[in-house]
Design a protein around this motif. Structure first.
Motif, PDB file in Angstrom:
ATOM      1  N   ILE A  92       0.829  -1.204   0.000  1.00 57.13           N
ATOM      2  CA  ILE A  92       0.000   0.000   0.000  1.00 57.13           C
ATOM      3  C   ILE A  92       0.866   1.258   0.000  1.00 57.13           C
ATOM      4  O   ILE A  92       0.498   2.288  -0.583  1.00 57.13           O
ATOM      5  N   GLU A  93       2.050   1.178   0.617  1.00 52.50           N
ATOM      6  CA  GLU A  93       2.948   2.338   0.656  1.00 52.50           C
ATOM      7  C   GLU A  93       3.505   2.693  -0.719  1.00 52.50           C
ATOM      8  O   GLU A  93       4.019   3.798  -0.918  1.00 52.50           O
ATOM      9  N   ASP A  94       3.402   1.754  -1.669  1.00 49.68           N
ATOM     10  CA  ASP A  94       3.947   1.976  -3.010  1.00 49.68           C
ATOM     11  C   ASP A  94       2.890   2.403  -4.025  1.00 49.68           C
ATOM     12  O   ASP A  94       3.201   2.559  -5.211  1.00 49.68           O
ATOM     13  N   VAL A  95       1.664   2.593  -3.576  1.00 53.90           N
ATOM     14  CA  VAL A  95       0.607   3.066  -4.476  1.00 53.90           C
ATOM     15  C   VAL A  95       0.932   4.504  -4.894  1.00 53.90           C
ATOM     16  O   VAL A  95       1.281   5.335  -4.047  1.00 53.90           O
ATOM     17  N   PRO A  96       0.842   4.832  -6.181  1.00 53.04           N
ATOM     18  CA  PRO A  96       1.236   6.169  -6.658  1.00 53.04           C
ATOM     19  C   PRO A  96       0.193   7.250  -6.388  1.00 53.04           C
ATOM     20  O   PRO A  96      -0.210   7.996  -7.280  1.00 53.04           O
ATOM     21  N   ASP A  97      -0.241   7.319  -5.148  1.00 53.16           N
ATOM     22  CA  ASP A  97      -1.170   8.354  -4.685  1.00 53.16           C
ATOM     23  C   ASP A  97      -1.003   8.432  -3.172  1.00 53.16           C
ATOM     24  O   ASP A  97      -1.214   7.440  -2.469  1.00 53.16           O
ATOM     25  N   GLN A  98      -0.634   9.601  -2.669  1.00 51.27           N
ATOM     26  CA  GLN A  98      -0.298   9.738  -1.258  1.00 51.27           C
ATOM     27  C   GLN A  98      -1.488   9.524  -0.330  1.00 51.27           C
ATOM     28  O   GLN A  98      -1.312   9.158   0.834  1.00 51.27           O
ATOM     29  N   VAL A  99      -2.696   9.733  -0.821  1.00 51.90           N
ATOM     30  CA  VAL A  99      -3.875   9.477   0.013  1.00 51.90           C
ATOM     31  C   VAL A  99      -3.920   8.009   0.428  1.00 51.90           C
ATOM     32  O   VAL A  99      -4.231   7.672   1.571  1.00 51.90           O
ATOM     33  N   PHE A 100      -3.576   7.129  -0.513  1.00 56.67           N
ATOM     34  CA  PHE A 100      -3.552   5.697  -0.212  1.00 56.67           C
ATOM     35  C   PHE A 100      -2.236   5.295   0.446  1.00 56.67           C
ATOM     36  O   PHE A 100      -2.226   4.547   1.428  1.00 56.67           O
ATOM     37  N   VAL A 146     -14.771  -2.685   3.645  1.00 56.68           N
ATOM     38  CA  VAL A 146     -13.726  -2.828   2.630  1.00 56.68           C
ATOM     39  C   VAL A 146     -14.014  -1.891   1.465  1.00 56.68           C
ATOM     40  O   VAL A 146     -15.142  -1.832   0.963  1.00 56.68           O
ATOM     41  N   LEU A 147     -12.989  -1.168   1.058  1.00 60.67           N
ATOM     42  CA  LEU A 147     -13.064  -0.301  -0.118  1.00 60.67           C
ATOM     43  C   LEU A 147     -12.192  -0.882  -1.221  1.00 60.67           C
ATOM     44  O   LEU A 147     -11.012  -1.164  -1.001  1.00 60.67           O
ATOM     45  N   ILE A 148     -12.775  -1.074  -2.395  1.00 61.91           N
ATOM     46  CA  ILE A 148     -12.014  -1.434  -3.595  1.00 61.91           C
ATOM     47  C   ILE A 148     -12.003  -0.202  -4.485  1.00 61.91           C
ATOM     48  O   ILE A 148     -13.054   0.231  -4.968  1.00 61.91           O
ATOM     49  N   HIS A 149     -10.827   0.380  -4.677  1.00 58.73           N
ATOM     50  CA  HIS A 149     -10.697   1.599  -5.486  1.00 58.73           C
ATOM     51  C   HIS A 149      -9.933   1.233  -6.751  1.00 58.73           C
ATOM     52  O   HIS A 149      -8.718   1.044  -6.722  1.00 58.73           O
ATOM     53  N   ILE A 150     -10.632   1.127  -7.856  1.00 61.10           N
ATOM     54  CA  ILE A 150     -10.036   0.609  -9.087  1.00 61.10           C
ATOM     55  C   ILE A 150      -9.242   1.705  -9.788  1.00 61.10           C
ATOM     56  O   ILE A 150      -9.800   2.660 -10.330  1.00 61.10           O
ATOM     57  N   GLY A 151      -7.924   1.564  -9.740  1.00 55.96           N
ATOM     58  CA  GLY A 151      -7.046   2.521 -10.395  1.00 55.96           C
ATOM     59  C   GLY A 151      -6.883   3.817  -9.619  1.00 55.96           C
ATOM     60  O   GLY A 151      -7.497   4.035  -8.576  1.00 55.96           O
ATOM     61  N   ILE A 152      -6.038   4.681 -10.149  1.00 58.24           N
ATOM     62  CA  ILE A 152      -5.732   5.975  -9.544  1.00 58.24           C
ATOM     63  C   ILE A 152      -6.198   7.090 -10.480  1.00 58.24           C
ATOM     64  O   ILE A 152      -5.932   7.059 -11.687  1.00 58.24           O
ATOM     65  N   ASP A 153      -6.914   8.052  -9.910  1.00 57.34           N
ATOM     66  CA  ASP A 153      -7.510   9.162 -10.671  1.00 57.34           C
ATOM     67  C   ASP A 153      -8.522   8.676 -11.707  1.00 57.34           C
ATOM     68  O   ASP A 153      -8.792   9.363 -12.704  1.00 57.34           O
ATOM     69  N   THR A 154      -9.097   7.504 -11.465  1.00 64.58           N
ATOM     70  CA  THR A 154     -10.080   6.951 -12.402  1.00 64.58           C
ATOM     71  C   THR A 154     -11.439   7.632 -12.293  1.00 64.58           C
ATOM     72  O   THR A 154     -12.296   7.420 -13.153  1.00 64.58           O
ATOM     73  N   VAL A 155     -11.632   8.451 -11.261  1.00 66.47           N
ATOM     74  CA  VAL A 155     -12.872   9.229 -11.174  1.00 66.47           C
ATOM     75  C   VAL A 155     -13.026  10.122 -12.405  1.00 66.47           C
ATOM     76  O   VAL A 155     -14.146  10.418 -12.843  1.00 66.47           O
ATOM     77  N   LYS A 156     -11.896  10.514 -12.992  1.00 61.75           N
ATOM     78  CA  LYS A 156     -11.921  11.398 -14.162  1.00 61.75           C
ATOM     79  C   LYS A 156     -12.473  10.710 -15.409  1.00 61.75           C
ATOM     80  O   LYS A 156     -12.814  11.373 -16.387  1.00 61.75           O
ATOM     81  N   LEU A 157     -12.569   9.381 -15.372  1.00 54.72           N
ATOM     82  CA  LEU A 157     -13.092   8.646 -16.530  1.00 54.72           C
ATOM     83  C   LEU A 157     -14.616   8.695 -16.595  1.00 54.72           C
ATOM     84  O   LEU A 157     -15.213   8.281 -17.591  1.00 54.72           O
ATOM     85  N   LYS A 158     -15.242   9.168 -15.519  1.00 57.58           N
ATOM     86  CA  LYS A 158     -16.698   9.363 -15.461  1.00 57.58           C
ATOM     87  C   LYS A 158     -17.481   8.094 -15.801  1.00 57.58           C
ATOM     88  O   LYS A 158     -18.513   8.135 -16.477  1.00 57.58           O
TER      89      LYS A 158
END
Length: 227
Positions: A92-100, A146-158
């Motif tokens: 989890i520390e290596d996810v390319p988003d500091q929030v995660f 449990v949260l499954i968050h598919i990808g990073i910044d994928t909210v922008k894909l709408k």
């Protein structure tokens, strides 16, 4: 106890004037950053099972507190969280988003997926399915969220690249298909396809272990959660 990998990870504990001396089942479960945030000035790995945690003159009191917790803890129940995707395990520390990576939303693990079908990691209820379908929350009967968050910044894909098979309020079984992904589209248009799987109410459990390293198959054991 979470910083030590739960009380079940502790084989033995002793102390001197400078440090806690711990014998563990698995020293890789230690969260050094959390220990430092609790006042430790350092963590020394002696070998795969033995560590020293430098707490100074507080060490003896901490030893007694830990022994008391272990001796009075009821039989711990466990929940196995299955992998919702096939792919490669990512810390989890290596996810390319500091929030995660900094665990602001909870703790867990991530997967760099190679499969396009997302399955439920636990039996429970869909408590949230975001309109953009990139994130889904599931609550087990035990209360684990449990949260499954598919990808990073994928909210922008709408919502493009995601086909959901469930809705908020649905009851699901472990292994049920909950979503299909267009991996090629998401890889092309999102920052990353790496998918965090988080326990969001981390303070309500007694710890967890990552059960697999390297590659993992869909529905294979991913996390052992101590309730």
């Amino acid at each position: 106890m979470i910083a030590l990998g739960s009380h079940k990870n502790i084989k033995d504990v002793d102390a001197c004037i400078t440090r806690l001396r711990l014998k563990l089942h698995d020293s890789s479960l230690i969260d050094k950053k959390k220990l430092e945030s609790l006042g430790a000035s350092g963590v020394i790995n002696i070998d795969e099972q033995n560590i020293h945690v430098i707490f100074g003159i507080k060490s003896e009191d901490l030893k007694e507190n830990i022994k008391n917790i272990i001796s009075t803890s009821p039989q711990t129940k466990e929940l196995i969280l299955k992998s919702p995707l096939a792919g490669d395990i990512v810390n989890i520390e290596d996810v390319p988003d500091q929030v995660f990576a900094q665990k602001f939303l909870g703790d867990g693990v991530a997967i760099n997926p190679s499969s396009n079908i997302v399955t439920s990691p636990i039996e429970g209820t869909i408590t949230q399915l975001f309109p953009t379908k990139h994130a889904i929350c599931i609550k087990a009967e035990s209360g684990v969220e449990v949260l499954i968050h598919i990808g990073i910044d994928t909210v922008k894909l709408k919502g493009k690249g995601f086909t959901s098979f469930v809705k908020k309020g649905d009851k699901i079984k472990t292994g049920n298909e909950i979503m299909e992904l267009d991996l090629d589209f998401i890889k092309k248009h999102a920052k990353s396809i790496i998918t965090p799987i988080l326990i969001t109410n981390i303070n309500s459990i007694n710890g967890f272990n990552i059960m697999t390293k390297g590659k993992i198959n869909n529905k294979e054991n991913l996390l052992k959660i101590y309730l």
